[in-house]
Structures are given as structure tokens and as C-alpha cells.
Design a protein around this motif. Structure first.
Motif, mmCIF file in Angstrom:
data_model
loop_
_atom_site.group_PDB
_atom_site.id
_atom_site.type_symbol
_atom_site.label_atom_id
_atom_site.label_comp_id
_atom_site.label_asym_id
_atom_site.label_seq_id
_atom_site.Cartn_x
_atom_site.Cartn_y
_atom_site.Cartn_z
ATOM 1 N N PRO A 47 -56.678 -23.737 -13.476
ATOM 2 C CA PRO A 47 -56.660 -24.945 -12.644
ATOM 3 C C PRO A 47 -57.483 -26.105 -13.194
ATOM 4 C CG PRO A 47 -56.855 -23.000 -11.265
ATOM 5 C CD PRO A 47 -56.972 -22.529 -12.688
ATOM 6 N N TYR A 48 -58.598 -25.816 -13.862
ATOM 7 C CA TYR A 48 -59.451 -26.909 -14.339
ATOM 8 C C TYR A 48 -58.772 -27.708 -15.469
ATOM 9 C CZ TYR A 48 -60.740 -23.999 -18.390
ATOM 10 O OH TYR A 48 -60.714 -23.232 -19.530
ATOM 11 N N GLN A 49 -57.705 -27.165 -16.053
ATOM 12 C CA GLN A 49 -56.998 -27.877 -17.112
ATOM 13 C C GLN A 49 -55.858 -28.738 -16.573
ATOM 14 O OE1 GLN A 49 -55.758 -25.156 -20.194
ATOM 15 N NE2 GLN A 49 -57.852 -24.596 -20.723
ATOM 16 N N GLY A 50 -55.522 -28.569 -15.297
ATOM 17 C CA GLY A 50 -54.456 -29.368 -14.698
ATOM 18 C C GLY A 50 -53.100 -28.708 -14.838
ATOM 19 N N ASN A 51 -52.315 -28.740 -13.771
ATOM 20 C CA ASN A 51 -51.020 -28.080 -13.778
ATOM 21 C C ASN A 51 -49.906 -28.922 -13.164
ATOM 22 O OD1 ASN A 51 -51.187 -25.069 -14.727
ATOM 23 N ND2 ASN A 51 -53.070 -25.410 -13.567
ATOM 24 N N GLN A 52 -50.139 -30.216 -13.001
ATOM 25 C CA GLN A 52 -49.139 -31.070 -12.379
ATOM 26 C C GLN A 52 -48.025 -31.434 -13.365
ATOM 27 O OE1 GLN A 52 -49.034 -31.992 -9.078
ATOM 28 N NE2 GLN A 52 -50.753 -30.591 -8.878
ATOM 29 N N PHE A 53 -46.784 -31.259 -12.911
ATOM 30 C CA PHE A 53 -45.633 -31.659 -13.723
ATOM 31 C C PHE A 53 -45.252 -33.115 -13.475
ATOM 32 C CE2 PHE A 53 -45.142 -27.152 -14.304
ATOM 33 C CZ PHE A 53 -44.456 -27.017 -15.507
ATOM 34 N N ASN A 54 -45.722 -33.665 -12.338
ATOM 35 C CA ASN A 54 -45.371 -35.038 -11.966
ATOM 36 C C ASN A 54 -43.863 -35.260 -12.044
ATOM 37 O OD1 ASN A 54 -48.104 -35.902 -11.568
ATOM 38 N ND2 ASN A 54 -48.335 -35.964 -13.788
ATOM 39 N N PHE A 55 -43.162 -34.315 -11.450
ATOM 40 C CA PHE A 55 -41.696 -34.341 -11.448
ATOM 41 C C PHE A 55 -41.244 -34.137 -10.003
ATOM 42 C CE2 PHE A 55 -37.680 -32.358 -13.536
ATOM 43 C CZ PHE A 55 -37.039 -33.590 -13.467
ATOM 44 N N ALA A 56 -40.805 -35.201 -9.361
ATOM 45 C CA ALA A 56 -40.490 -35.154 -7.927
ATOM 46 C C ALA A 56 -39.311 -34.237 -7.644
ATOM 47 C CB ALA A 56 -40.190 -36.564 -7.426
ATOM 48 N N GLU A 57 -39.342 -33.625 -6.468
ATOM 49 C CA GLU A 57 -38.264 -32.709 -6.081
ATOM 50 C C GLU A 57 -36.916 -33.424 -6.057
ATOM 51 O OE1 GLU A 57 -37.074 -29.447 -2.626
ATOM 52 O OE2 GLU A 57 -39.055 -30.379 -2.630
ATOM 53 N N GLY A 87 -44.690 -26.237 -7.953
ATOM 54 C CA GLY A 87 -45.966 -25.729 -7.432
ATOM 55 C C GLY A 87 -45.807 -25.009 -6.118
ATOM 56 N N THR A 88 -44.659 -24.319 -5.944
ATOM 57 C CA THR A 88 -44.382 -23.659 -4.662
ATOM 58 C C THR A 88 -44.118 -22.163 -4.822
ATOM 59 O OG1 THR A 88 -42.018 -24.219 -4.850
ATOM 60 C CG2 THR A 88 -43.424 -25.765 -3.648
ATOM 61 N N LEU A 89 -44.723 -21.541 -5.836
ATOM 62 C CA LEU A 89 -44.463 -20.103 -6.051
ATOM 63 C C LEU A 89 -44.997 -19.278 -4.885
ATOM 64 C CD1 LEU A 89 -43.217 -18.096 -8.019
ATOM 65 C CD2 LEU A 89 -45.428 -17.891 -9.123
ATOM 66 N N ARG A 90 -46.293 -19.391 -4.611
ATOM 67 C CA ARG A 90 -46.944 -18.811 -3.431
ATOM 68 C C ARG A 90 -46.402 -17.427 -3.032
ATOM 69 N NH1 ARG A 90 -46.814 -24.424 -1.869
ATOM 70 N NH2 ARG A 90 -44.928 -24.137 -0.666
ATOM 71 N N LEU A 91 -46.827 -16.413 -3.763
ATOM 72 C CA LEU A 91 -46.351 -15.052 -3.507
ATOM 73 C C LEU A 91 -47.247 -14.275 -2.547
ATOM 74 C CD1 LEU A 91 -45.165 -14.052 -7.090
ATOM 75 C CD2 LEU A 91 -43.755 -14.700 -5.131
ATOM 76 N N GLY A 92 -48.295 -14.907 -2.058
ATOM 77 C CA GLY A 92 -49.120 -14.246 -1.055
ATOM 78 C C GLY A 92 -50.309 -13.491 -1.607
ATOM 79 N N PHE A 93 -50.694 -13.752 -2.848
ATOM 80 C CA PHE A 93 -51.913 -13.142 -3.383
ATOM 81 C C PHE A 93 -52.635 -14.169 -4.244
ATOM 82 C CE2 PHE A 93 -48.551 -11.976 -6.386
ATOM 83 C CZ PHE A 93 -49.086 -12.371 -7.599
ATOM 84 N N SER A 94 -53.881 -13.872 -4.539
ATOM 85 C CA SER A 94 -54.725 -14.809 -5.277
ATOM 86 C C SER A 94 -55.176 -14.199 -6.599
ATOM 87 C CB SER A 94 -55.953 -15.165 -4.439
ATOM 88 O OG SER A 94 -56.808 -14.034 -4.359
ATOM 89 N N ASP A 95 -56.044 -14.926 -7.293
ATOM 90 C CA ASP A 95 -56.585 -14.426 -8.555
ATOM 91 C C ASP A 95 -57.365 -13.122 -8.372
ATOM 92 O OD1 ASP A 95 -58.542 -15.738 -7.113
ATOM 93 O OD2 ASP A 95 -59.179 -17.057 -8.740
ATOM 94 N N MET A 96 -57.886 -12.871 -7.158
ATOM 95 C CA MET A 96 -58.609 -11.624 -6.935
ATOM 96 C C MET A 96 -57.683 -10.402 -7.016
ATOM 97 S SD MET A 96 -61.817 -12.288 -6.670
ATOM 98 C CE MET A 96 -61.534 -13.535 -7.937
ATOM 99 N N THR A 97 -56.425 -10.572 -6.607
ATOM 100 C CA THR A 97 -55.454 -9.483 -6.741
ATOM 101 C C THR A 97 -55.130 -9.257 -8.207
ATOM 102 O OG1 THR A 97 -54.497 -10.002 -4.589
ATOM 103 C CG2 THR A 97 -53.157 -8.669 -6.059
ATOM 104 N N VAL A 98 -55.067 -10.323 -8.980
ATOM 105 C CA VAL A 98 -54.842 -10.189 -10.422
ATOM 106 C C VAL A 98 -55.998 -9.420 -11.059
ATOM 107 C CG1 VAL A 98 -54.587 -11.448 -12.599
ATOM 108 C CG2 VAL A 98 -53.427 -12.268 -10.541
ATOM 109 N N ILE A 99 -57.214 -9.701 -10.618
ATOM 110 C CA ILE A 99 -58.374 -8.968 -11.132
ATOM 111 C C ILE A 99 -58.285 -7.484 -10.774
ATOM 112 C CG2 ILE A 99 -60.864 -8.640 -10.734
ATOM 113 C CD1 ILE A 99 -61.125 -11.691 -10.860
ATOM 114 N N ASP A 100 -57.886 -7.192 -9.531
ATOM 115 C CA ASP A 100 -57.664 -5.793 -9.143
ATOM 116 C C ASP A 100 -56.640 -5.138 -10.070
ATOM 117 O OD1 ASP A 100 -59.439 -5.983 -7.052
ATOM 118 O OD2 ASP A 100 -57.908 -6.235 -5.504
ATOM 119 N N ALA A 101 -55.571 -5.884 -10.357
ATOM 120 C CA ALA A 101 -54.508 -5.346 -11.215
ATOM 121 C C ALA A 101 -55.008 -5.097 -12.633
ATOM 122 C CB ALA A 101 -53.317 -6.300 -11.217
ATOM 123 N N PHE A 102 -55.897 -5.945 -13.124
ATOM 124 C CA PHE A 102 -56.496 -5.708 -14.445
ATOM 125 C C PHE A 102 -57.216 -4.356 -14.457
ATOM 126 C CE2 PHE A 102 -57.150 -10.517 -15.527
ATOM 127 C CZ PHE A 102 -55.823 -10.618 -15.902
#
Length: 245
Positions: free
Chosen positions: A52-62, A155-170
Motif C-alpha cells: 500500500p505505501y507504494q500506491g495502487n491506484q489505476f486512475n481508470f474510472a469504471e 480496487g473491489t476484490l474484497r474477499l473477506g480477509f486481510s494481510d493477517m490471514t496471509v501471514i497465517d497462510a505463510f
């Protein structure tokens, strides 16, 4: 790894409500990836290309993507807009269309690299160029792949988990349980780049993570203050310190 495999994983995660099952699915997929692929996948499953700190905006309107989807599905823009309004998701418009598009077996790296190039486009005529590049990418994709590419762009993926779940998966990927979760989270707190953390774990194991320290240019994750019962207890814990009234 092929992007269709990632898209099918995202499809399964979307209909999975159990956090433990989500963790298991992610860990199983992570275990099959190379370190470079894992660095990319760790962000993509969170709906972003990079930390997130690197920026993820596509600036491409729906509304500009509506035209792209209309061409991809051979529909009118009016029909795509109506379906999108009804379903509330441009990705679902693609997913619910009659299947006729076959995957050209793009790799995860292929798709990631192209999305990064699309994201960088700016200046006069950028919207038209982005639209052309996105359509060219979608033309090589099945509907399930296109669905998730569109959601990542919007920016609408939103699968219901956060980076903490990714850490658990690691941790599950490495040990089959959560036994090294704290060590992984500690490394992530010092170096808030989930993809980098995953790639180091893949290449060097837990010893590689233990060697991670603060890196210039990568933020340290902020932590909430711990409550203490009295001001004296705070000073006893911290030692000499400065406080605001």
C-alpha cells in the motif's frame, strides 16, 4: 504458475466463509509458487499489485471500463451498464455472461507485469491507451480471469480477509500450523511488505525472517498503544519519556 489457477483460487475463496479453510486454501496455493511468484500472489490475493505505501491506484474510472467490457463481451455499453447496475459489480457482468472465452494460459507474472504497465500510463490520451491495453489483456483471458482482473483494477476484490490471514497462510505453508505466525508477523511489523516477507520465507525459511530488520524506504507497521493502569506504571515500563498533557 498460470493466472487461471490464481483466478480459480480467488473464486473458491469468494464462496468460502471459514477463515481456517481460507488459510488452508491459501497455504496450499502458496506452497506451489516460486519465491518470485509468491511475492506477487501475496499482494494480488489482497486485491493490490504492490504494498500500500507504494500506491495502487489505476486512475481508470469504471465508466471507461464499461466500454472495454462491452467490446470484450460483444454487448452494447448500455446493456453492460444496466447489468452492472443490477449486479453491483462489473466483474459479475463478465462472470455471468455466456462462457465462450478461453484462457490463453497467461502466467501470473505475465498478468502482473501488464497490470503494472497499465497502471503507469498517464498524461494526454492515457484513458484511451489504458482501455486498449486492458481489452488486449482481457482478450487473452477466460471469463473467470477477466472477472478478477477487473476487480483488481477497480480496487473491489474484497474477499473477506486481510494481510493477517496471509501471514497465517505463510505459517501453514511452512509448518502445517500457526506455530511460526508470531515470528512472521514480527518480521512484517519491521518491514511492511507482505510480498517481500513471503519471498524471504520461501527462499530462506524462518531464519531468513529472523534476520529481517528495519529497511530504509519501507514503513514500520504502526501499533496501537498498550493501556496501563496509572501514569507511574507507564514510566516504570518505558523509562524516561516525554508526555503531552
Amino acid at each position: 504458475m498460470h493466472f487461471i489457477d490464481l483466478a480459480q483460487l480467488l473464486q473458491m475463496l469468494e464462496i468460502t466463509s471459514s477463515r481456517l479453510e481460507m488459510t488452508r486454501l491459501l497455504a496450499d496455493f502458496f506452497s506451489k509458487a516460486t519465491a518470485h511468484e509468491l511475492a506477487i500472489i501475496s499482494n494480488l490475493v489482497l486485491g493490490i499489485l504492490r504494498p500500500p505505501y507504494q500506491g495502487n491506484q489505476f486512475n481508470f474510472a469504471e465508466k471507461n471500463l464499461v466500454s472495454v467490457v462491452a467490446d470484450y463481451l460483444a454487448m452494447s455499453e448500455k446493456e453492460v451498464s444496466a447489468r452492472s447496475k443490477k449486479l453491483g459489480d462489473l466483474g459479475l457482468v463478465v462472470a455471468e455472461a455466456e462462457s465462450g472465452k478461453r484462457s490463453k494460459n497467461l502466467t501470473i507474472i505475465n498478468v502482473y507485469d501488464e497490470l503494472c504497465e497499465i497502471q503507469k500510463i498517464s498524461g494526454t490520451g492515457s484513458q484511451e491507451e489504458k482501455a486498449s491495453r486492458v481489452l488486449k489483456l482481457l482478450a487473452q483471458c477466460s471469463h473467470v480471469e477477466a472477472k478478477f482482473i477487473l476487480r483488481i483494477i477497480l480496487g473491489t476484490l474484497r474477499l473477506g480477509f486481510s494481510d493477517m490471514t496471509v501471514i497465517d497462510a505463510f505459517s501453514w505453508m511452512e509448518t502445517g500450523d500457526k506455530s511460526i505466525r508470531d515470528a512472521i508477523e514480527d518480521a512484517y511489523n519491521k518491514c511492511a511488505d507482505i510480498g517481500y516477507i513471503g519471498s524471504i520465507l520461501k527462499k530462506e525459511g524462518i531464519k531468513g525472517l529472523e534476520a529481517i530488520d528495519i529497511r530504509v524506504g519501507i514503513p514500520i507497521r504502526p501499533a496501537a498503544a498498550e493501556r496501563m493502569p496509572t501514569p507511574k506504571a507507564i514510566i516504570d515500563k518505558l523509562g524516561p519519556c516525554v508526555a503531552q498533557p
